[in-house]
Design a protein around this motif. Structure first.
Motif, PDB file in Angstrom:
ATOM      1  N   UNK A  73      13.307  29.623   2.982  1.00 43.49           N
ATOM      2  CA  UNK A  73      13.103  28.231   2.968  1.00 43.49           C
ATOM      3  C   UNK A  73      12.633  27.669   4.137  1.00 43.49           C
ATOM      4  N   UNK A  74      11.831  26.705   4.195  1.00 46.67           N
ATOM      5  CA  UNK A  74      11.116  25.872   5.352  1.00 46.67           C
ATOM      6  C   UNK A  74      11.640  24.841   5.339  1.00 46.67           C
ATOM      7  N   UNK A  75      11.796  23.954   6.641  1.00 44.01           N
ATOM      8  CA  UNK A  75      12.184  22.690   7.025  1.00 44.01           C
ATOM      9  C   UNK A  75      11.122  22.095   7.634  1.00 44.01           C
ATOM     10  N   UNK A  76      10.748  20.625   7.160  1.00 43.59           N
ATOM     11  CA  UNK A  76       9.900  19.797   7.673  1.00 43.59           C
ATOM     12  C   UNK A  76      10.547  18.370   7.577  1.00 43.59           C
ATOM     13  N   UNK A  77       9.916  17.543   8.644  1.00 43.60           N
ATOM     14  CA  UNK A  77      10.091  16.095   8.550  1.00 43.60           C
ATOM     15  C   UNK A  77       9.729  15.293   7.405  1.00 43.60           C
ATOM     16  N   UNK A  78      10.638  14.599   6.886  1.00 40.04           N
ATOM     17  CA  UNK A  78      10.194  13.954   5.552  1.00 40.04           C
ATOM     18  C   UNK A  78       9.169  12.683   5.836  1.00 40.04           C
ATOM     19  N   UNK A  79       7.839  12.990   6.051  1.00 41.09           N
ATOM     20  CA  UNK A  79       6.711  11.926   5.983  1.00 41.09           C
ATOM     21  C   UNK A  79       5.322  12.670   6.362  1.00 41.09           C
ATOM     22  N   UNK A  80       4.230  11.858   6.158  1.00 33.62           N
ATOM     23  CA  UNK A  80       3.269  12.381   6.312  1.00 33.62           C
ATOM     24  C   UNK A  80       2.837  13.229   7.734  1.00 33.62           C
ATOM     25  N   UNK A  81       3.141  12.084   8.875  1.00 35.25           N
ATOM     26  CA  UNK A  81       2.694  12.333  10.013  1.00 35.25           C
ATOM     27  C   UNK A  81       3.056  13.834  10.372  1.00 35.25           C
ATOM     28  N   UNK A  82       2.250  14.468  11.091  1.00 33.01           N
ATOM     29  CA  UNK A  82       2.357  16.128  11.818  1.00 33.01           C
ATOM     30  C   UNK A  82       2.200  16.957  10.458  1.00 33.01           C
ATOM     31  N   UNK A 104      -3.254  11.616  17.423  1.00 29.33           N
ATOM     32  CA  UNK A 104      -4.209  10.508  17.622  1.00 29.33           C
ATOM     33  C   UNK A 104      -3.406   9.261  16.945  1.00 29.33           C
ATOM     34  N   UNK A 105      -3.178   8.527  18.179  1.00 31.61           N
ATOM     35  CA  UNK A 105      -2.336   7.419  18.068  1.00 31.61           C
ATOM     36  C   UNK A 105      -3.209   6.416  17.049  1.00 31.61           C
ATOM     37  N   UNK A 106      -4.534   6.294  17.349  1.00 28.76           N
ATOM     38  CA  UNK A 106      -5.498   5.323  16.641  1.00 28.76           C
ATOM     39  C   UNK A 106      -5.438   5.750  15.133  1.00 28.76           C
ATOM     40  N   UNK A 107      -5.428   6.928  15.008  1.00 35.25           N
ATOM     41  CA  UNK A 107      -5.339   7.410  13.569  1.00 35.25           C
ATOM     42  C   UNK A 107      -4.162   6.848  12.952  1.00 35.25           C
ATOM     43  N   UNK A 108      -3.120   7.231  13.359  1.00 34.58           N
ATOM     44  CA  UNK A 108      -1.822   6.763  12.723  1.00 34.58           C
ATOM     45  C   UNK A 108      -1.522   5.330  12.644  1.00 34.58           C
ATOM     46  N   UNK A 109      -1.985   4.677  13.690  1.00 34.67           N
ATOM     47  CA  UNK A 109      -2.123   3.317  13.622  1.00 34.67           C
ATOM     48  C   UNK A 109      -2.739   2.626  12.484  1.00 34.67           C
ATOM     49  N   UNK A 110      -3.841   3.216  12.201  1.00 37.03           N
ATOM     50  CA  UNK A 110      -4.779   2.759  10.986  1.00 37.03           C
ATOM     51  C   UNK A 110      -4.565   3.310   9.583  1.00 37.03           C
ATOM     52  N   UNK A 111      -3.875   4.470   9.556  1.00 39.01           N
ATOM     53  CA  UNK A 111      -3.627   5.283   8.274  1.00 39.01           C
ATOM     54  C   UNK A 111      -2.248   5.252   7.843  1.00 39.01           C
ATOM     55  N   UNK A 112      -1.225   4.955   8.771  1.00 43.38           N
ATOM     56  CA  UNK A 112       0.391   5.331   8.613  1.00 43.38           C
ATOM     57  C   UNK A 112       0.775   4.953   7.112  1.00 43.38           C
ATOM     58  N   UNK A 113       0.287   3.674   6.938  1.00 45.82           N
ATOM     59  CA  UNK A 113       1.085   3.098   5.664  1.00 45.82           C
ATOM     60  C   UNK A 113       0.393   3.965   4.516  1.00 45.82           C
ATOM     61  N   UNK A 114      -0.960   4.110   4.375  1.00 49.87           N
ATOM     62  CA  UNK A 114      -1.415   4.672   3.057  1.00 49.87           C
ATOM     63  C   UNK A 114      -1.269   6.095   3.159  1.00 49.87           C
ATOM     64  N   UNK A 115      -1.140   6.707   4.092  1.00 44.89           N
ATOM     65  CA  UNK A 115      -0.551   8.014   3.951  1.00 44.89           C
ATOM     66  C   UNK A 115       0.759   8.343   3.801  1.00 44.89           C
ATOM     67  N   UNK A 116       1.708   7.584   4.239  1.00 46.81           N
ATOM     68  CA  UNK A 116       3.075   7.624   3.828  1.00 46.81           C
ATOM     69  C   UNK A 116       3.050   7.404   2.557  1.00 46.81           C
ATOM     70  N   UNK A 117       2.491   6.457   1.752  1.00 49.79           N
ATOM     71  CA  UNK A 117       2.590   6.165   0.532  1.00 49.79           C
ATOM     72  C   UNK A 117       2.012   7.391  -0.615  1.00 49.79           C
ATOM     73  N   UNK A 118       1.253   7.787  -0.092  1.00 44.59           N
ATOM     74  CA  UNK A 118       0.555   9.006  -0.671  1.00 44.59           C
ATOM     75  C   UNK A 118       1.560  10.204  -0.758  1.00 44.59           C
ATOM     76  N   UNK A 119       2.374  10.464   0.657  1.00 42.82           N
ATOM     77  CA  UNK A 119       3.247  11.563   0.800  1.00 42.82           C
ATOM     78  C   UNK A 119       4.305  11.299   0.027  1.00 42.82           C
ATOM     79  N   UNK A 120       4.909  10.142  -0.018  1.00 41.03           N
ATOM     80  CA  UNK A 120       5.869   9.678  -0.827  1.00 41.03           C
ATOM     81  C   UNK A 120       5.525  10.146  -2.702  1.00 41.03           C
TER      82      UNK A 120
END
Length: 360
Positions: free
Chosen positions: A164-173, A339-355
């Motif tokens: 088994x693997x463990x990863x943080x529950x979210x899109x970032x990283x 990239x802080x710029x990338x995640x400021x711009x894409x955090x919401x949409x990518x986390x919605x996709x991840x969820x």
């Protein structure tokens, strides 16, 4: 610092508190665990000793969330808050943080202004970096007596390294690591992730280990998951693994290949109940010696250039901290700056996709 310098510093800081209510103290919100301990030992206790101002420290899984809620509700209870870089930028853009004038920060011991002494990008309108940390992965050495994982590809290879693997529950990283594991060079990761095809590629790679994944949400969880045998490998903040391996003598080996590193630091929420005390604390905590002292307790690199030469041994008096830092040259060979710029711009949409991906 010799006694004369310490007395002089104490007198100057105390003078800055004229008229302030010292007994009231301040409340700092951090992340708990060994990271919080490093801040208490290097920042809070010396600050109280120098000023008489009590410092209470609380913790949260991600301090950015309660701060946003408190400011929007108009009921702020925290004075200084530790957040990830991208969250500091985002909360500032949303008008939820106090602006921080770099002029309040202490110069380097040689007189270099703070604005020139901090690493590039470490100071923003509302954020002062304290450390460079990374998300890397570690494995339990007892689970792999023969071949050892050495690359980010190995984390995704459950045929060669079962378990088994463990990863943080979210899109970032996770998305960045998935692309690097799929052969995308670190310097091309955000270019790739900025396209629909790149996002699909990252999720397709995550698909390959989804059935073997156990998700974590708090920084203290992945070392515990490894220790309990719940997983054989996990991603986490590198300092958490260092603390488990060196302090608790756990058989954990950190793999920095494919690490994603970034700044973490302090912000002051809009409406902080003790604004002036908060500024004084922030200025004290981000001095050259304080940032170097933090590295006695955890393997995170200080965010000031003048602090780096002062980093020495771990609190055990034996372990050299340099090789355990994410910024050690040998650990940066295949590393990715977040990239802080990338995640400021894409955090919401990518986390919605991840969820959505997680739910399916």
């Amino acid at each position: 610092m010799n006694k004369l310098k310490l007395l002089a510093t104490t007198a100057l800081i105390a003078a800055g508190f004229a008229g302030a209510s010292l007994a009231e103290g301040i409340t700092v919100l951090s992340w708990g665990g060994s990271y919080e301990k490093s801040q208490v030992e290097a920042y809070a206790k010396p600050f109280t000793a120098a000023t008489g101002v009590p410092v209470k420290t609380d913790s949260a899984d991600n301090p950015a969330a309660p701060i946003k809620a408190q400011v929007e509700a108009g009921n702020v209870t925290y004075d200084v808050v530790d957040v990830e870089y991208a969250d500091g930028i985002r909360l500032c853009d949303e008008g939820l943080l106090e602006e921080i004038d770099p002029a309040i920060l202490k110069p380097a011991p040689d007189g270099t202004p703070a604005a020139e002494d901090f690493l590039p990008g470490a100071l923003t309108d509302c954020f002062v970096a304290t450390i460079v940390f990374s998300t890397a992965y570690a494995y339990d050495e007892t689970k792999f007596p023969d071949a050892k994982p050495t690359t980010i590809q190995d984390f995704f290879d459950t045929a060669k390294f079962p378990g088994k693997r463990g990863m943080r529950k979210g899109a970032k990283v996770n998305l960045e690591m998935a692309l690097m594991a799929d052969g995308v060079p670190p310097e091309k990761v955000y270019e790739t992730l900025g396209t629909p095809e790149g996002v699909d590629q990252a999720f397709k790679k995550l698909d390959t280990i989804k059935k073997d994944m156990i998700w974590w949400e708090a920084g203290a969880q992945p070392p515990q998951m490894l220790a309990d045998g719940e997983v054989v490998m996990a991603t986490a903040y590198n300092g958490r693994f260092f603390a488990a391996a060196v302090t608790e003598k756990k058989p954990f080996k950190v793999v920095f290949d494919g690490q994603v590193y970034e700044f973490d630091g302090y912000v002051i929420p809009k409406g902080a109940p003790n604004l002036e005390l908060a500024k004084q604390y922030l200025a004290f905590a981000t001095q050259t010696q304080q940032l170097a002292d933090q590295a006695k307790y955890i393997a995170y690199g200080p965010a000031r250039k003048s602090s780096a030469p002062l980093v020495g041994l771990f609190e055990d008096g034996v372990t050299e901290m340099g090789p355990h830092m994410p910024t050690a040259p040998e650990n940066l060979v295949r590393a990715l700056p977040s990239s802080v710029e990338f995640w400021v711009d894409h955090d919401t949409e990518l986390n919605e996709r991840f969820n959505s991906w997680l739910a399916n």
